[in-house]
Structures are given as structure tokens and as C-alpha cells.
Design an enzyme around this catalytic site. Structure first.
Site, PDB file in Angstrom:
ATOM      1  N   GLU A   1      -9.678  -0.048  15.920  1.00 36.18           N
ATOM      2  CA  GLU A   1      -8.884   1.157  15.679  1.00 36.18           C
ATOM      3  C   GLU A   1      -8.988   2.120  16.860  1.00 36.18           C
ATOM      4  O   GLU A   1     -10.005   2.143  17.571  1.00 36.18           O
ATOM      5  CB  GLU A   1      -9.366   1.852  14.395  1.00 36.18           C
ATOM      6  CG  GLU A   1      -9.084   1.056  13.132  1.00 36.18           C
ATOM      7  CD  GLU A   1      -7.603   0.755  12.960  1.00 36.18           C
ATOM      8  OE1 GLU A   1      -6.815   1.709  12.839  1.00 36.18           O
ATOM      9  OE2 GLU A   1      -7.220  -0.431  12.957  1.00 36.18           O
TER      10      GLU A   1
ATOM     11  N   LEU B   1       0.845  -1.196   0.000  1.00 34.81           N
ATOM     12  CA  LEU B   1       0.000   0.000   0.000  1.00 34.81           C
ATOM     13  C   LEU B   1       0.884   1.251   0.000  1.00 34.81           C
ATOM     14  O   LEU B   1       1.750   1.412   0.862  1.00 34.81           O
ATOM     15  CB  LEU B   1      -0.916   0.010   1.231  1.00 34.81           C
ATOM     16  CG  LEU B   1      -1.835  -1.202   1.398  1.00 34.81           C
ATOM     17  CD1 LEU B   1      -2.907  -0.907   2.443  1.00 34.81           C
ATOM     18  CD2 LEU B   1      -2.482  -1.620   0.091  1.00 34.81           C
TER      19      LEU B   1
ATOM     20  N   LYS C   1       5.630  10.500  -0.318  1.00 32.94           N
ATOM     21  CA  LYS C   1       6.271  10.004   0.908  1.00 32.94           C
ATOM     22  C   LYS C   1       7.124   8.760   0.686  1.00 32.94           C
ATOM     23  O   LYS C   1       8.250   8.674   1.172  1.00 32.94           O
ATOM     24  CB  LYS C   1       5.212   9.731   1.973  1.00 32.94           C
ATOM     25  CG  LYS C   1       5.813   9.134   3.237  1.00 32.94           C
ATOM     26  CD  LYS C   1       4.876   9.193   4.425  1.00 32.94           C
ATOM     27  CE  LYS C   1       3.821   8.131   4.392  1.00 32.94           C
ATOM     28  NZ  LYS C   1       3.051   8.076   5.659  1.00 32.94           N
TER      29      LYS C   1
ATOM     30  N   ARG D   1       2.196  14.980   6.286  1.00 31.25           N
ATOM     31  CA  ARG D   1       3.066  15.453   7.368  1.00 31.25           C
ATOM     32  C   ARG D   1       4.551  15.474   6.989  1.00 31.25           C
ATOM     33  O   ARG D   1       5.384  15.968   7.737  1.00 31.25           O
ATOM     34  CB  ARG D   1       2.849  14.605   8.630  1.00 31.25           C
ATOM     35  CG  ARG D   1       1.620  15.048   9.397  1.00 31.25           C
ATOM     36  CD  ARG D   1       1.350  14.133  10.580  1.00 31.25           C
ATOM     37  NE  ARG D   1       0.780  12.856  10.161  1.00 31.25           N
ATOM     38  CZ  ARG D   1       0.704  11.784  10.947  1.00 31.25           C
ATOM     39  NH1 ARG D   1       1.196  11.811  12.173  1.00 31.25           N
ATOM     40  NH2 ARG D   1       0.155  10.665  10.499  1.00 31.25           N
TER      41      ARG D   1
ATOM     42  N   TYR E   1      40.903  18.647 -23.220  1.00 33.75           N
ATOM     43  CA  TYR E   1      39.660  19.151 -23.810  1.00 33.75           C
ATOM     44  C   TYR E   1      39.955  20.422 -24.583  1.00 33.75           C
ATOM     45  O   TYR E   1      40.556  21.366 -24.041  1.00 33.75           O
ATOM     46  CB  TYR E   1      38.688  19.438 -22.657  1.00 33.75           C
ATOM     47  CG  TYR E   1      37.300  19.851 -23.050  1.00 33.75           C
ATOM     48  CD1 TYR E   1      36.543  19.090 -23.935  1.00 33.75           C
ATOM     49  CD2 TYR E   1      36.723  20.995 -22.506  1.00 33.75           C
ATOM     50  CE1 TYR E   1      35.252  19.464 -24.262  1.00 33.75           C
ATOM     51  CE2 TYR E   1      35.427  21.378 -22.826  1.00 33.75           C
ATOM     52  CZ  TYR E   1      34.700  20.600 -23.709  1.00 33.75           C
ATOM     53  OH  TYR E   1      33.411  20.971 -24.032  1.00 33.75           O
TER      54      TYR E   1
HETATM   55  C1  UD1 Z   1      -3.328   1.290  10.072  1.00 29.29           C
HETATM   56  C2  UD1 Z   1      -4.138   0.195  10.711  1.00 29.29           C
HETATM   57  C3  UD1 Z   1      -3.822   0.154  12.186  1.00 29.29           C
HETATM   58  C4  UD1 Z   1      -2.360  -0.035  12.423  1.00 29.29           C
HETATM   59  C5  UD1 Z   1      -1.541   1.040  11.705  1.00 29.29           C
HETATM   60  C6  UD1 Z   1      -0.079   0.747  11.757  1.00 29.29           C
HETATM   61  C7  UD1 Z   1      -6.162   0.055   9.400  1.00 29.29           C
HETATM   62  C8  UD1 Z   1      -7.609   0.401   9.346  1.00 29.29           C
HETATM   63  N1  UD1 Z   1      -5.530   0.460  10.477  1.00 29.29           N
HETATM   64  O1  UD1 Z   1      -3.788   2.513  10.634  1.00 29.29           O
HETATM   65  O2  UD1 Z   1      -4.559  -0.915  12.800  1.00 29.29           O
HETATM   66  O3  UD1 Z   1      -2.060  -0.009  13.800  1.00 29.29           O
HETATM   67  O4  UD1 Z   1      -1.940   1.085  10.321  1.00 29.29           O
HETATM   68  O5  UD1 Z   1       0.628   1.824  11.206  1.00 29.29           O
HETATM   69  O6  UD1 Z   1      -5.653  -0.595   8.499  1.00 29.29           O
HETATM   70  N2  UD1 Z   1      -3.284   3.600   2.460  1.00 29.29           N
HETATM   71  C9  UD1 Z   1      -3.601   3.531   1.130  1.00 29.29           C
HETATM   72  N3  UD1 Z   1      -4.881   3.771   0.748  1.00 29.29           N
HETATM   73  C10 UD1 Z   1      -5.850   4.071   1.628  1.00 29.29           C
HETATM   74  C11 UD1 Z   1      -5.513   4.155   2.989  1.00 29.29           C
HETATM   75  C12 UD1 Z   1      -4.212   3.912   3.390  1.00 29.29           C
HETATM   76  O7  UD1 Z   1      -2.765   3.242   0.283  1.00 29.29           O
HETATM   77  O8  UD1 Z   1      -6.977   4.253   1.201  1.00 29.29           O
HETATM   78  C13 UD1 Z   1      -1.906   3.376   2.887  1.00 29.29           C
HETATM   79  C14 UD1 Z   1      -1.299   4.632   3.443  1.00 29.29           C
HETATM   80  O9  UD1 Z   1      -0.541   5.281   2.434  1.00 29.29           O
HETATM   81  C15 UD1 Z   1      -0.400   4.127   4.539  1.00 29.29           C
HETATM   82  C16 UD1 Z   1      -1.007   2.814   4.959  1.00 29.29           C
HETATM   83  O10 UD1 Z   1      -1.911   2.440   3.937  1.00 29.29           O
HETATM   84  O11 UD1 Z   1       0.908   3.856   4.055  1.00 29.29           O
HETATM   85  C17 UD1 Z   1      -1.688   2.890   6.312  1.00 29.29           C
HETATM   86  O12 UD1 Z   1      -2.740   3.799   6.215  1.00 29.29           O
HETATM   87  P1  UD1 Z   1      -3.131   4.779   7.398  1.00 29.29           P
HETATM   88  O13 UD1 Z   1      -4.345   5.507   7.001  1.00 29.29           O
HETATM   89  O14 UD1 Z   1      -1.963   5.553   7.829  1.00 29.29           O
HETATM   90  O15 UD1 Z   1      -3.521   3.726   8.526  1.00 29.29           O
HETATM   91  P2  UD1 Z   1      -3.445   3.987  10.064  1.00 29.29           P
HETATM   92  O16 UD1 Z   1      -4.506   4.883  10.447  1.00 29.29           O
HETATM   93  O17 UD1 Z   1      -2.061   4.313  10.461  1.00 29.29           O
END
Ligand code: UD1
Ligand code: CA
Length: 454
Positions: free
Chosen positions: A153, A9, A23, A16, A386
Site C-alpha cells: 500500500e 464491498l 456513496k 468525500r 376530472y
Molecule cells: C484499496 C487497495 C489498494 C488499491 C485501491 C484501489 C487494500 C488494502 N488496498 O485501497 O491496493 O489500489 O483499493 O482503489 O485493499 N471497504 C469496506 N470495508 C472496509 C474497508 C473498505 O467495505 O472495512 C470498501 C470501501 O467502501 C471501498 C473499498 O472497500 O469501496 C476500498 O476501500 P478503501 O479503504 O478505499 O481502499 P483503498 O485505500 O482505496
């Protein structure tokens, strides 16, 4: 065993970071975070690596020339479950699927192998970690028997659940067949209005799968990067591990906190590496090599016993055994120095092939040149390679002595054993053992009177 497919992903914005660069392209150890993850996936033997991109998708694709990557676009970031769902059409039913994250770059191969190695159709592999401060993470909810039943969550958790210190790293593995039934059934009626990947845990439990939990050796392995502070933290952790490896393999480091490896460094025994040395790309150092403080060494091979003195910059070069370089030398690509050569302070070389025992000790530029054995290049010698349009070669035979402050106007050949008088501008070839002098003759004028002051 069923084929392994990895879904990475990498669609999130990473606001941030405060950066125009997506990123996942921010580097750790000189390499974009996403590329670390792709390399790990390959190391695990993934048949295909599906990378889900959204924000900065173009740039991420452009920067990543890895044939085994299948790019999957997620146009709207509706949650981690939605993100993985975008890859479903490309996942064969019989695949084992491992979910990784483009901003979690340093998970060790062994840790992931433990997660996917024994995975079968009736198991979901989950990587968790226990934290003193679990704020922000999904909590691992276990039943009275200690079996995992769900992940909740932060924003959806009850006060009791918030007290749980075992958290979800996000990394999990399960067969594609199950994902294909579970992901389309996810709902977004939760505090964030997102499709949570984490909701599949409860689905798995309900269907009688067992959840197999493992933990990484070190929590940094699953540390994600949301800002540049976390980026720096991971960088330091990585570098400390590299320093430990180098010491274990036989290098003495003046300070393990002041050496950076941004690439692949291979070493022999009994090396000495002083402070503030940076290695980039592919570097090989033989036994008994010594690297002085402040050196930068990139894509080079340095043979045993060579001594690289302070503040030298070496790139794309081959350095022979017992050579002495620097201090303050600049060795540019295409330089090949044979054994026992010396390149001293304020010398720049480029595409220079230098024979055994030859010396270029001070303040010279030697480019597009080949030097035989035991050549002595005097201070301030310049190969004029050169003419403003084309580059030409200078060829110097064995045992030539080039006097100080000589300009060698290429193309030019100085045959073996010749001597060049200091201050010469050499424009024609010099034959075997000849002395060439090409400078204004000195006149001494006697009775000369200095001008008086007006
Ligand atoms: C997620 C987990 C959480 C875990 C944490 C660890 C879920 C619902 N929650 O939360 O349980 O403790 O990671 O860091 O999975 N991303 C996408 N597309 C999206 C959403 C996210 O590609 O639609 C990617 C983001 O770029 C990121 C990663 O997935 O790299 C995690 O997404 P983020 O929204 O940061 O999840 P957290 O809220 O941190
Ligand atoms: Ca996150």
C-alpha cells in the site's frame, strides 16, 4: 466448473461525497453505482452476490430489490480484508470468489470474464492497471523474473516501491477455500492499522499459487468514485461510449457529447438525434426517427419515421410510424399515437389513444380519451376529465371535427363524423354526423355608445 460467488464491498462511508446518500447509491447513467456492479455480477452468472454493507446499510438495502443479493453487515470498517472476511461463512468451499467494489461501477463483463473464466484452485486472478500517477494506490511488486510477489500500500511503501506504476485495482478472484485460510490469518500491523485484502497476494505466492494478472481495456473500467468530480468523469466516459455505440448502430448525433442515455436505448438505422436529448428507462426508436434538440424521452417506443421536434417530453408512450410531435409537446404515460398522427405545440396528452391520421395541433389537453381516425382537434380544446374526485373518459369517433376552444366535459361520446362548433362546452353525447354548438349566441347591438371619460 465451480460456482462463482461475487463479494461486493460497499461498507465505506464515502465522506468525500459530502452527501446524506450512501456513496454507492449515487447514480451513474441514472442508476445507483452499486446496481451497475450487481448487474455485472449477474451477467457473469454469479450463483450468489454477497454485498458487504456498513455505512447507510438500511438505505442501501431498501434501494436494492435484487433477490440474488445476500446482505452481509460489516459493523466496523477495519479494512478490505476484514470486509471480505465477513462474507466467509456464506461462501461454499468449492466456490470461485470474485471481489468487486460498490464504488467501481463500470467494469466491463469481458474484463471480469477474463479474470474468472479460467480460474482454478492454484491460481489467483488479479486485475491491475498502469498509471502515470499511481499516488494512493497499492503497488504491484514483482520479482526479478517479473512474477508478482506482493502488493504494498502507498503508506507502507519504500521510496523504490513508490516508483512502481503498476497498481492494484482491488479487483481479484480466488477460490473460497484459500480465502478461508488466509483471511483469518491477516494482521493489521501496518501503517493504517487495517486488515488489508492485498496481503493475501504474498500468502498466495508463498503457498505456490500462481498469480494471473490481467488488465482492463480502458482504465475507466476500474476507476473508483470517491468524490463528485470522479463521479462526473465516469458519467462522461459512460455517455461517450453510449454515443459511440449509437453512431455505430446507425444514428447520426449532432454532437456525441450532448446526448445522455440513462437506461436501455435500442435503435434502428438512419436516426437523427439533435443536441441535449436525454433518454431514460427503456426506449426503442425505429429507423429514420428524428429527435429534435432538448427532448426528454422515457420508457417509450417510437416507430419508424416519426419526427419528435424540439423540446418535447415523452414518457410511457407508444408513437406510431411517421407521427409528428412537438415542438413543445408533453406526451404523458398511457398515450398511444397511431401512424401519421400529429401532436403539435403546447399540447399535453395522457392516457390518450389516438387513431391514425388524427391531429391535435395546438394548445390542447387530451386526457383519458380515445380518438378514432382522422379526427381534427382544434386549438385550445380541453377534455375535462376530472370532476375533482373521479376521472372520466372522452370518446371521439372517426372523422370528428372539434372546433377550437372546445371543452369536452367527460364522460362524453362524440360519434363518428360529428362536428363541434368552436367555443362549445359539450356536456351531452353527440350523435353520428350531428353538428353540436353549445355557446352563448352572439348579439350585435347597433347604436351602442361607448362610455365617455368621467
Ligand atoms: C484499496 C487497495 C489498494 C488499491 C485501491 C484501489 C487494500 C488494502 N488496498 O485501497 O491496493 O489500489 O483499493 O482503489 O485493499 N471497504 C469496506 N470495508 C472496509 C474497508 C473498505 O467495505 O472495512 C470498501 C470501501 O467502501 C471501498 C473499498 O472497500 O469501496 C476500498 O476501500 P478503501 O479503504 O478505499 O481502499 P483503498 O485505500 O482505496
Ligand atoms: Ca479507495
Amino acid at each position: 466448473m465451480s460456482p462463482l460467488h461475487v463479494v461486493i464491498l460497499a461498507a465505506g462511508q464515502g465522506s468525500r461525497m459530502k452527501s446524506a446518500l450512501p456513496k454507492v447509491l449515487h447514480p451513474v447513467a441514472g442508476r445507483p453505482m452499486l446496481h451497475h456492479v450487481i448487474a455485472t455480477a449477474k451477467q457473469l452468472g454469479a450463483e450468489r452476490i454477497h454485498t458487504v454493507i456498513g455505512h447507510g446499510a438500511e438505505k442501501v438495502r431498501e434501494t436494492t430489490t435484487e433477490a440474488s443479493v445476500n446482505w452481509v453487515t460489516q459493523n466496523e470498517q477495519l479494512g478490505t480484508g476484514h470486509a471480505v472476511a465477513q462474507a466467509l461463512p456464506d461462501l461454499p468451499d468449492d466456490a470461485r470468489v470474485l471481489v468487486l467494489y460498490g464504488d467501481v461501477p463500470l467494469t466491463r463483463h469481458d474484463t471480469l470474464e477474463a479474470l474468472v473464466g479460467t480460474l482454478d484452485d492454484n491460481t489467483l486472478g488479479l486485475l491491475t492497471v498502469t498509471m502515470d500517477n499511481p499516488h494512493g494506490y497499492g503497488r504491484i511488486v514483482r520479482n526479478a523474473e517479473g512474477k508478482v510477489v506482493s502488493i504494498v500500500e502507498q503508506k507502507d511503501a519504500t521510496p523504490e516501491q513508490l516508483a512502481i506504476r503498476e497498481v492494484n485495482t482491488g479487483i481479484l478472484a480466488v477460490s473460497a477455500k484459500h480465502l478461508k485460510t488466509w483471511l483469518p490469518a491477516l494482521s493489521n500491523s501496518n501503517a493504517q492499522g487495517e486488515y488489508y485484502l492485498t496481503d493475501i497476494i504474498a500468502m498466495a505466492v508463498e503457498q505456490g499459487l500462481s498469480v494471473s494478472v490481467s488488465q482492463p481495456e480502458d482504465p475507466y473500467e476500474v476507476q473508483g468514485v470517491n468524490n463528485r468530480l470522479q463521479l462526473a468523469e465516469l458519467e462522461r466516459w459512460f455517455q461517450r461510449r453510449e454515443a459511440d455505440r449509437l453512431m455505430t448502430e446507425g444514428a447520426t448525433l449532432a454532437d456525441p457529447a450532448r446526448v445522455d442515455v440513462r437506461g436501455e436505448l435500442t435503435i434502428g438505422n438512419d436516426l437523427w438525434i439533435d443536441v441535449n436529448v436525454v433518454f431514460e428507462g427503456k426506449v426503442t426508436l425505429g429507423s429514420n426517427v428524428s429527435i429534435g434538440p432538448g427532448c426528454v424521452i422515457k420508457d417509450s417506443t417510437i416507430a419508424q419515421g416519426a419526427e419528435i421536434r424540439a423540446n418535447s417530453v415523452i414518457e410511457g408512450a407508444t408513437i406510431g410510424a411517421n407521427a409528428q410531435i412537438g415542438p413543445f409537446a408533453r406526451i404523458r404515460p398511457g398515450t398511444e399515437l397511431a401512424a401519421n398522427t400529429k401532436v403539435g405545440n403546447f399540447v399535453e396528452t395522457k392516457k390518450a389513444v389516438v387513431g391514425e391520421g388524427s391531429k391535435i395541433n395546438h394548445l390542447s389537453y387530451v386526457g383519458d380519451a380515445s380518438l378514432g381516425r382522422n379526427v381534427n382537434v382544434g386549438a385550445g380544446t380541453i377534455t375535462c376529465n376530472y370532476d375533482g374526485v373521479n376521472k372520466y373518459r372522452t370518446v371521439i369517433g372517426d372523422g370528428v371535427f372539434v372546433g377550437s376552444n372546445t371543452s369536452l366535459v367527460a364522460p362524453v361520446t362524440i360519434a363518428a363524423g360529428a362536428t363541434i362548433g368552436a367555443g362549445s362546452t359539450i356536456t351531452r353525447d353527440v350523435a353520428d354526423s350531428e353538428l353540436a354548438v353549445a355557446r352563448g349566441r352572439q348579439r350585435n347591438i347597433s347604436g351602442w355608445e361607448k362610455p365617455g371619460k368621467n
